[in-house]
Write an enzyme that holds these catalytic residues in place. Structure first.
Site, PDB file in Angstrom:
ATOM      1  N   GLU A   1       7.936  39.809  69.163  1.00  0.00           N
ATOM      2  CA  GLU A   1       6.826  40.745  68.912  1.00  0.00           C
ATOM      3  C   GLU A   1       6.337  40.637  67.467  1.00  0.00           C
ATOM      4  OE1 GLU A   1       4.939  43.641  70.243  1.00  0.00           O
ATOM      5  OE2 GLU A   1       5.216  42.349  71.983  1.00  0.00           O
TER       6      GLU A   1
ATOM      7  N   ALA B   1      20.928  47.917  68.444  1.00  0.00           N
ATOM      8  CA  ALA B   1      20.328  49.234  68.692  1.00  0.00           C
ATOM      9  C   ALA B   1      18.914  49.280  68.133  1.00  0.00           C
ATOM     10  CB  ALA B   1      21.175  50.328  68.057  1.00  0.00           C
ATOM     11  N   ALA B   2      18.002  49.806  68.931  1.00  0.00           N
ATOM     12  CA  ALA B   2      16.615  49.990  68.496  1.00  0.00           C
ATOM     13  C   ALA B   2      15.875  50.790  69.549  1.00  0.00           C
ATOM     14  CB  ALA B   2      15.915  48.634  68.340  1.00  0.00           C
TER      15      ALA B   2
ATOM     16  N   LEU C   1      22.259  55.282  64.278  1.00  0.00           N
ATOM     17  CA  LEU C   1      21.587  54.491  63.233  1.00  0.00           C
ATOM     18  C   LEU C   1      20.781  55.366  62.277  1.00  0.00           C
ATOM     19  CD1 LEU C   1      20.237  51.118  64.634  1.00  0.00           C
ATOM     20  CD2 LEU C   1      22.490  51.740  63.835  1.00  0.00           C
TER      21      LEU C   1
ATOM     22  N   TYR D   1       6.275  48.991  66.787  1.00  0.00           N
ATOM     23  CA  TYR D   1       7.569  48.342  67.055  1.00  0.00           C
ATOM     24  C   TYR D   1       7.642  46.991  66.340  1.00  0.00           C
ATOM     25  CZ  TYR D   1      11.030  45.589  69.664  1.00  0.00           C
ATOM     26  OH  TYR D   1      12.074  44.755  70.010  1.00  0.00           O
TER      27      TYR D   1
ATOM     28  N   GLY E   1      15.829  47.603  81.638  1.00  0.00           N
ATOM     29  CA  GLY E   1      15.274  48.940  81.821  1.00  0.00           C
ATOM     30  C   GLY E   1      14.051  48.881  82.731  1.00  0.00           C
TER      31      GLY E   1
ATOM     32  N   SER F   1      12.618  39.980  66.897  1.00  0.00           N
ATOM     33  CA  SER F   1      11.839  39.875  68.131  1.00  0.00           C
ATOM     34  C   SER F   1      10.601  39.004  67.975  1.00  0.00           C
ATOM     35  CB  SER F   1      11.398  41.284  68.534  1.00  0.00           C
ATOM     36  OG  SER F   1      10.391  41.230  69.501  1.00  0.00           O
TER      37      SER F   1
ATOM     38  N   ASN G   1      11.153  37.309  74.993  1.00  0.00           N
ATOM     39  CA  ASN G   1      11.506  38.267  76.066  1.00  0.00           C
ATOM     40  C   ASN G   1      12.647  37.726  76.922  1.00  0.00           C
ATOM     41  OD1 ASN G   1       8.735  38.634  75.187  1.00  0.00           O
ATOM     42  ND2 ASN G   1       8.591  40.210  76.761  1.00  0.00           N
ATOM     43  N   HIS G   2      13.658  38.571  77.132  1.00  0.00           N
ATOM     44  CA  HIS G   2      14.741  38.195  78.039  1.00  0.00           C
ATOM     45  C   HIS G   2      15.074  39.390  78.915  1.00  0.00           C
ATOM     46  CE1 HIS G   2      16.311  39.214  74.068  1.00  0.00           C
ATOM     47  NE2 HIS G   2      17.269  39.854  74.706  1.00  0.00           N
TER      48      HIS G   2
HETATM   49  P1  NAP Z   1      17.690  48.293  75.316  1.00  0.00           P
HETATM   50  O1  NAP Z   1      18.198  47.974  76.677  1.00  0.00           O
HETATM   51  O2  NAP Z   1      16.520  49.207  75.177  1.00  0.00           O
HETATM   52  O3  NAP Z   1      18.920  48.896  74.464  1.00  0.00           O
HETATM   53  C1  NAP Z   1      18.723  49.499  73.218  1.00  0.00           C
HETATM   54  C2  NAP Z   1      20.021  50.099  72.747  1.00  0.00           C
HETATM   55  O4  NAP Z   1      19.824  50.732  71.456  1.00  0.00           O
HETATM   56  C3  NAP Z   1      20.597  51.179  73.662  1.00  0.00           C
HETATM   57  O5  NAP Z   1      21.986  50.990  73.747  1.00  0.00           O
HETATM   58  C4  NAP Z   1      20.271  52.464  72.900  1.00  0.00           C
HETATM   59  O6  NAP Z   1      21.152  53.519  73.178  1.00  0.00           O
HETATM   60  C5  NAP Z   1      20.490  51.995  71.481  1.00  0.00           C
HETATM   61  N1  NAP Z   1      19.915  52.901  70.461  1.00  0.00           N
HETATM   62  C6  NAP Z   1      18.626  53.239  70.314  1.00  0.00           C
HETATM   63  N2  NAP Z   1      18.496  54.062  69.266  1.00  0.00           N
HETATM   64  C7  NAP Z   1      19.758  54.250  68.727  1.00  0.00           C
HETATM   65  C8  NAP Z   1      20.282  54.998  67.645  1.00  0.00           C
HETATM   66  N3  NAP Z   1      19.497  55.742  66.869  1.00  0.00           N
HETATM   67  N4  NAP Z   1      21.621  54.937  67.364  1.00  0.00           N
HETATM   68  C9  NAP Z   1      22.424  54.213  68.147  1.00  0.00           C
HETATM   69  N5  NAP Z   1      21.982  53.483  69.209  1.00  0.00           N
HETATM   70  C10 NAP Z   1      20.663  53.514  69.492  1.00  0.00           C
HETATM   71  O7  NAP Z   1      17.311  46.944  74.545  1.00  0.00           O
HETATM   72  P2  NAP Z   1      17.758  45.415  74.833  1.00  0.00           P
HETATM   73  O8  NAP Z   1      16.738  44.786  75.734  1.00  0.00           O
HETATM   74  O9  NAP Z   1      19.181  45.379  75.167  1.00  0.00           O
HETATM   75  O10 NAP Z   1      17.502  44.772  73.396  1.00  0.00           O
HETATM   76  C11 NAP Z   1      18.536  44.756  72.407  1.00  0.00           C
HETATM   77  C12 NAP Z   1      17.885  44.569  71.036  1.00  0.00           C
HETATM   78  O11 NAP Z   1      17.159  43.341  71.007  1.00  0.00           O
HETATM   79  C13 NAP Z   1      16.895  45.654  70.649  1.00  0.00           C
HETATM   80  O12 NAP Z   1      16.984  45.827  69.244  1.00  0.00           O
HETATM   81  C14 NAP Z   1      15.533  45.046  70.998  1.00  0.00           C
HETATM   82  O13 NAP Z   1      14.523  45.613  70.208  1.00  0.00           O
HETATM   83  C15 NAP Z   1      15.800  43.592  70.659  1.00  0.00           C
HETATM   84  N6  NAP Z   1      15.022  42.594  71.391  1.00  0.00           N
HETATM   85  C16 NAP Z   1      14.993  42.625  72.755  1.00  0.00           C
HETATM   86  C17 NAP Z   1      14.289  41.641  73.441  1.00  0.00           C
HETATM   87  C18 NAP Z   1      14.248  41.630  74.949  1.00  0.00           C
HETATM   88  O14 NAP Z   1      13.375  40.947  75.505  1.00  0.00           O
HETATM   89  N7  NAP Z   1      15.156  42.304  75.636  1.00  0.00           N
HETATM   90  C19 NAP Z   1      13.635  40.622  72.731  1.00  0.00           C
HETATM   91  C20 NAP Z   1      13.715  40.624  71.339  1.00  0.00           C
HETATM   92  C21 NAP Z   1      14.418  41.597  70.675  1.00  0.00           C
HETATM   93  P3  NAP Z   1      20.869  54.617  74.335  1.00  0.00           P
HETATM   94  O15 NAP Z   1      21.477  54.038  75.578  1.00  0.00           O
HETATM   95  O16 NAP Z   1      21.576  55.811  73.818  1.00  0.00           O
HETATM   96  O17 NAP Z   1      19.385  54.791  74.443  1.00  0.00           O
HETATM   97  O1  G4F Z   2       7.860  43.981  79.529  1.00  0.00           O
HETATM   98  P1  G4F Z   2       7.030  44.477  78.422  1.00  0.00           P
HETATM   99  O2  G4F Z   2       6.929  45.960  78.253  1.00  0.00           O
HETATM  100  O3  G4F Z   2       7.600  43.761  77.128  1.00  0.00           O
HETATM  101  P2  G4F Z   2       7.022  43.456  75.655  1.00  0.00           P
HETATM  102  O4  G4F Z   2       5.986  44.432  75.262  1.00  0.00           O
HETATM  103  O5  G4F Z   2       6.646  42.013  75.628  1.00  0.00           O
HETATM  104  O6  G4F Z   2       8.310  43.730  74.747  1.00  0.00           O
HETATM  105  C1  G4F Z   2       9.599  43.241  75.131  1.00  0.00           C
HETATM  106  O7  G4F Z   2       9.801  41.967  74.572  1.00  0.00           O
HETATM  107  C2  G4F Z   2       9.846  41.950  73.130  1.00  0.00           C
HETATM  108  C3  G4F Z   2      10.039  40.475  72.711  1.00  0.00           C
HETATM  109  O8  G4F Z   2       8.782  39.853  72.636  1.00  0.00           O
HETATM  110  C4  G4F Z   2      10.991  42.823  72.665  1.00  0.00           C
HETATM  111  F1  G4F Z   2      11.104  42.757  71.310  1.00  0.00           F
HETATM  112  C5  G4F Z   2      10.737  44.255  73.126  1.00  0.00           C
HETATM  113  O9  G4F Z   2      11.845  45.069  72.733  1.00  0.00           O
HETATM  114  C6  G4F Z   2      10.643  44.249  74.653  1.00  0.00           C
HETATM  115  O10 G4F Z   2      11.911  43.903  75.169  1.00  0.00           O
HETATM  116  O11 G4F Z   2       5.523  43.924  78.560  1.00  0.00           O
HETATM  117  C7  G4F Z   2       5.229  42.555  78.719  1.00  0.00           C
HETATM  118  C8  G4F Z   2       3.752  42.375  79.008  1.00  0.00           C
HETATM  119  C9  G4F Z   2       2.820  43.091  78.031  1.00  0.00           C
HETATM  120  O12 G4F Z   2       1.792  42.213  77.655  1.00  0.00           O
HETATM  121  C10 G4F Z   2       2.230  44.235  78.837  1.00  0.00           C
HETATM  122  O13 G4F Z   2       0.912  44.625  78.461  1.00  0.00           O
HETATM  123  O14 G4F Z   2       3.456  42.913  80.292  1.00  0.00           O
HETATM  124  C11 G4F Z   2       2.220  43.603  80.222  1.00  0.00           C
HETATM  125  N1  G4F Z   2       2.167  44.591  81.312  1.00  0.00           N
HETATM  126  C12 G4F Z   2       1.231  44.612  82.301  1.00  0.00           C
HETATM  127  N2  G4F Z   2       1.442  45.670  83.097  1.00  0.00           N
HETATM  128  C13 G4F Z   2       2.981  45.634  81.472  1.00  0.00           C
HETATM  129  C14 G4F Z   2       2.529  46.319  82.609  1.00  0.00           C
HETATM  130  N3  G4F Z   2       4.070  46.036  80.773  1.00  0.00           N
HETATM  131  C15 G4F Z   2       4.724  47.140  81.192  1.00  0.00           C
HETATM  132  N4  G4F Z   2       5.835  47.548  80.519  1.00  0.00           N
HETATM  133  N5  G4F Z   2       4.306  47.863  82.300  1.00  0.00           N
HETATM  134  C16 G4F Z   2       3.213  47.494  83.041  1.00  0.00           C
HETATM  135  O15 G4F Z   2       2.833  48.144  84.015  1.00  0.00           O
END
Ligand code: NAP
Ligand code: G4F
Length: 331
Positions: free
Chosen positions: A126, A79-80, A57, A148, A184, A124, A177-178
């Site tokens: 966020e 990707a992000a 990207l 972010y 990860g 997101s 959040n899902h």
């Molecule tokens: P994720 O597991 O962290 O996966 C992120 C992906 O982006 C990985 O495949 C990563 O590749 C790729 N990537 C990062 N930088 C890149 C670059 N410069 N060029 C190409 N690929 C790149 O995230 P996810 O939970 O699946 O989320 C998918 C998307 O939804 C993200 O954009 C995230 O911000 C957004 N989102 C997630 C949530 C949630 O709760 N999961 C909620 C709202 C929005 P590598 O494997 O090489 O690192």
């Molecule tokens: O699981 P988290 O790191 O997710 P966060 O920050 O809500 O972000 C995730 O959801 C977003 C959608 O709203 C996505 F866009 C984003 O890419 C990502 O997938 O943290 C959730 C909560 C936070 O309030 C954090 O302060 O959990 C709290 N927390 C408490 N103890 C912790 C911890 N979070 C993490 N990661 N690790 C801890 O030990």
């Protein structure tokens, strides 16, 4: 046969979306960035069914080249840099991937086939940050609280802007959040379920946590990728909140996870001030009414079921009960 490109196919959502699109008969292409060691754990089981292409990207021409070769019908930009705490440590890089990266993908589509390619942007909850209304809907004002969140807000508005400027079919999914068994390990749900499984198996003695009071609206990733696909099948491009409508404190997540293995969380959890964030998002809860009414989408996995599945999956993995898979090749 429809052709789809997924950026971020190696991530949690990318792997579930690839499975969904294959089940619907798509030819599935994934973009992967170069790394010294391959990171295909989540897509190994799809070897032979998906095609991978190297692009980044950060590199405009690499994206154009891949799209020119594939001629996709749909592009899902997942990707992000997705881990919020890292965005304070690497704010510039975060905006290059997560904000400007979206423009690079949109520019590639505008150049090659602006009317023929449907685009999904992974926005997101966020972006709501310091929430201005409860629950949050598509019209709630944004107030991001991390680099972010700010970068995702740019990605959201540039998606809306390309839809309005060029009449391109661009959708922004505002996903809450899902999580899943493939989440990860740095994210709170997986950190907790992995930690609980390790404690149960005698591999760890404690679980260090940050803010237990923050509340999130948590669903299962498989339900959420279905919403992404449904947005691109709708006759009109639009933006949708995807959420369960329920919110739970982190402490409830911890309690449920320890309950699953019959342990008392208070004996193992240690609060570590280093894990608190410079600015916290205290409460997220989405209203998915528009997605329900317009797309017919609803989540199927409840919060207790999500936590239970994740704990059991981590227990099985740590006990060695997972089958090794072959590696997919990059085109
Ligand atoms: P994720 O597991 O962290 O996966 C992120 C992906 O982006 C990985 O495949 C990563 O590749 C790729 N990537 C990062 N930088 C890149 C670059 N410069 N060029 C190409 N690929 C790149 O995230 P996810 O939970 O699946 O989320 C998918 C998307 O939804 C993200 O954009 C995230 O911000 C957004 N989102 C997630 C949530 C949630 O709760 N999961 C909620 C709202 C929005 P590598 O494997 O090489 O690192
Ligand atoms: O699981 P988290 O790191 O997710 P966060 O920050 O809500 O972000 C995730 O959801 C977003 C959608 O709203 C996505 F866009 C984003 O890419 C990502 O997938 O943290 C959730 C909560 C936070 O309030 C954090 O302060 O959990 C709290 N927390 C408490 N103890 C912790 C911890 N979070 C993490 N990661 N690790 C801890 O030990």
């Amino acid at each position: 046969m429809k052709k789809a490109v997924i950026t971020g196919i190696t991530g949690q959502d990318g792997s579930y979306l690839a499975e969904l699109l294959l089940s619907k008969g798509y030819q599935v292409h994934g973009i992967v960035r170069r790394s010294s060691s391959e990171n295909f754990e989540r897509i190994n089981h799809l070897t032979g069914q998906i095609q991978l292409h190297q692009a980044d990207l950060l590199d405009q021409l690499s994206i154009i080249d891949v799209f020119r070769e594939i001629e996709p019908d749909e592009v899902y930009n997942l990707a992000a840099m997705s881990f919020v705490p890292t965005s304070w440590k690497q704010p510039v890089l975060t905006s290059e991937f997560t904000a400007t990266g979206v423009t690079r993908v949109l520019e590639a589509i505008r150049l090659l086939n602006p009317k023929g390619i449907r685009f999904y942007q992974a926005s997101s909850s966020e972006m709501f940050g310091k929430v201005q209304a409860v629950p949050q809907t598509e019209s709630t004002p944004f107030y991001p609280r991390s680099p972010y969140g700010v970068a995702k807000l740019y990605g959201h508005w540039i998606t809306v802007n390309y839809r309005e400027s060029y009449d391109m079919f661009c959708c922004s999914g505002i996903l809450f959040n899902h999580e899943s068994e493939r989440r990860g390990k740095e994210f709170v749900t997986r950190k907790v379920t992995d930690g609980v499984a390790r404690i149960k198996l005698g591999m760890a003695k404690e679980l260090r946590m940050g803010n237990l009071e923050a509340k999130r609206d948590w669903g299962h990733a498989a339900d959420y990728v279905r919403a992404m696909w449904m947005m691109l099948q709708h006759h009109e491009a639009d933006d949708f909140v995807i959420a369960t409508g329920e919110t739970h404190p982190v402490q409830e997540l911890v309690e449920l996870a320890f309950d699953t293995v019959n342990l008392d969380w208070r004996k193992y959890v240690v609060i570590d001030p280093k894990l608190f964030r410079p600015a916290e998002v205290d409460l997220l809860v989405g209203d998915p009414a528009k997605a329900k009414n317009v797309l017919g989408w609803k989540p199927e996995v409840s919060f207790p079921e999500l936590v239970r599945r994740m704990v059991l999956s981590d227990l099985a993995r740590l006990q060695g009960n997972t089958a090794p898979a072959s590696q997919p090749k990059i085109a």
